[in-house]
Design a protein around this motif. Structure first.
Motif, PDB file in Angstrom:
ATOM      1  N   THR A  40       0.818  -1.217   0.000  1.00  0.00           N
ATOM      2  CA  THR A  40       0.000   0.000   0.000  1.00  0.00           C
ATOM      3  C   THR A  40       0.853   1.268   0.000  1.00  0.00           C
ATOM      4  N   HIS A  41       2.111   1.164   0.467  1.00  0.00           N
ATOM      5  CA  HIS A  41       3.011   2.320   0.594  1.00  0.00           C
ATOM      6  C   HIS A  41       2.361   3.414   1.447  1.00  0.00           C
ATOM      7  N   SER A  42       1.631   2.998   2.452  1.00  0.00           N
ATOM      8  CA  SER A  42       0.922   3.962   3.298  1.00  0.00           C
ATOM      9  C   SER A  42       1.808   4.436   4.451  1.00  0.00           C
ATOM     10  N   ASP A  43       1.439   5.574   5.034  1.00  0.00           N
ATOM     11  CA  ASP A  43       2.099   6.075   6.235  1.00  0.00           C
ATOM     12  C   ASP A  43       1.033   6.681   7.143  1.00  0.00           C
ATOM     13  N   THR A  44       1.451   7.324   8.220  1.00  0.00           N
ATOM     14  CA  THR A  44       0.495   7.848   9.200  1.00  0.00           C
ATOM     15  C   THR A  44      -0.454   8.870   8.584  1.00  0.00           C
ATOM     16  N   LEU A  45       0.086   9.805   7.821  1.00  0.00           N
ATOM     17  CA  LEU A  45      -0.751  10.839   7.212  1.00  0.00           C
ATOM     18  C   LEU A  45      -1.674  10.247   6.157  1.00  0.00           C
ATOM     19  N   ASN A  46      -1.113   9.391   5.340  1.00  0.00           N
ATOM     20  CA  ASN A  46      -1.874   8.763   4.263  1.00  0.00           C
ATOM     21  C   ASN A  46      -2.991   7.872   4.815  1.00  0.00           C
ATOM     22  N   ALA A  62       1.841   0.216   8.278  1.00  0.00           N
ATOM     23  CA  ALA A  62       2.705   0.914   7.325  1.00  0.00           C
ATOM     24  C   ALA A  62       4.175   0.695   7.650  1.00  0.00           C
ATOM     25  N   LEU A  63       4.993   0.728   6.606  1.00  0.00           N
ATOM     26  CA  LEU A  63       6.446   0.669   6.773  1.00  0.00           C
ATOM     27  C   LEU A  63       7.078   1.966   6.295  1.00  0.00           C
ATOM     28  N   SER A  64       6.834   2.314   5.035  1.00  0.00           N
ATOM     29  CA  SER A  64       7.320   3.586   4.501  1.00  0.00           C
ATOM     30  C   SER A  64       6.437   3.990   3.330  1.00  0.00           C
ATOM     31  N   SER A  65       6.622   5.215   2.865  1.00  0.00           N
ATOM     32  CA  SER A  65       5.802   5.719   1.763  1.00  0.00           C
ATOM     33  C   SER A  65       6.266   5.204   0.407  1.00  0.00           C
TER      34      SER A  65
END
Length: 225
Positions: A40-46, A62-65
């Motif tokens: 997903t390439h997700s992060d906290t903001l995303n 999440a791991l990193s963007s």
């Protein structure tokens, strides 16, 4: 609900709002109740965007963007009464235990690393998640846990028996071919050593046929040349 639909999908990055909209539309079109997404390439903001956009429940790890990231999406009509989340490996191994009115479900979303050492470490952690003892709390009663364990053991025994039978049959076929080739060589050369070796292999083959008669469908030693 007597049945439900689960899907798994590697989205290869979903930071773009347009791409996420396509994913949501696909899941709704396919009437998916629970979607397990990887990369997903997700992060906290995303993550806030995911929760705002998806018409249901979203669980992210999440791991990193720019890499990894896994998600479990529950459709609006299949949101659990309660759930617990366990990030066993951040962005790669997410365990969601969902509690419904009549049953409990465990969803394990996996996205393994590519590199050797990291992959070995990850798979060890994955094995721990799937171990029988670790899963005890996922059952509503001790009897249900034990019944499931017995079924797992039975399946393991059947698989072991199948593998052993396959190995035995292969060994018997290999020995059969050796006997045929040795018989031909002994007849053409008259070598006493070959004849003795042939007798020995035929005796071994005969014992195998008698011992594993139910598994062997080829000729017995009497039918060999």
């Amino acid at each position: 609900m007597s049945d439900f639909k689960v899907c798994t999908l590697n989205v290869n990055g979903a930071r773009d709002v347009g791409k996420r909209a396509c994913i949501y539309e696909l899941l709704k079109l396919k009437k998916v109740n629970v979607a397990m997404l990887q990369e997903t390439h997700s992060d906290t903001l995303n993550g806030r965007d995911w929760r705002r956009e998806w018409d249901g429940e979203v669980v992210l790890s999440a791991l990193s963007s720019t890499s990894a990231g896994v998600a479990v999406l529950f459709a609006r009509g299949f949101i659990p009464k309660s759930h617990t989340v366990e990030e066993r490996v951040k962005g790669r191994l997410l365990v969601v235990r969902a509690n419904y009115e009549l049953f409990n479900l465990v969803f394990i979303n996996v996205y393994a690393p590519n590199s050797g050492p990291a992959r070995v470490q990850f798979l060890n952690e994955h094995s721990a998640v799937l171990s029988f003892r670790e899963r005890k709390r996922d059952f509503i009663s001790l009897k249900q846990w034990w019944d499931c364990g017995k079924a797992d053991i039975k399946q393991l025994c059947l698989q072991y028996t199948l593998n052993v039978s396959r190995d035995i049959i292969k060994s018997m076929r290999d020995l059969e071919m050796e006997i045929v080739e040795l018989q031909s060589f002994a007849e053409s050369t008259g070598n006493p050593g070959c004849i003795e070796d042939l007798k020995s292999k035929k005796a071994i083959f005969s014992c195998w046929v008698l011992e594993h008669r139910g598994r062997w469908s080829g000729p017995d030693s009497r039918a060999l040349p």
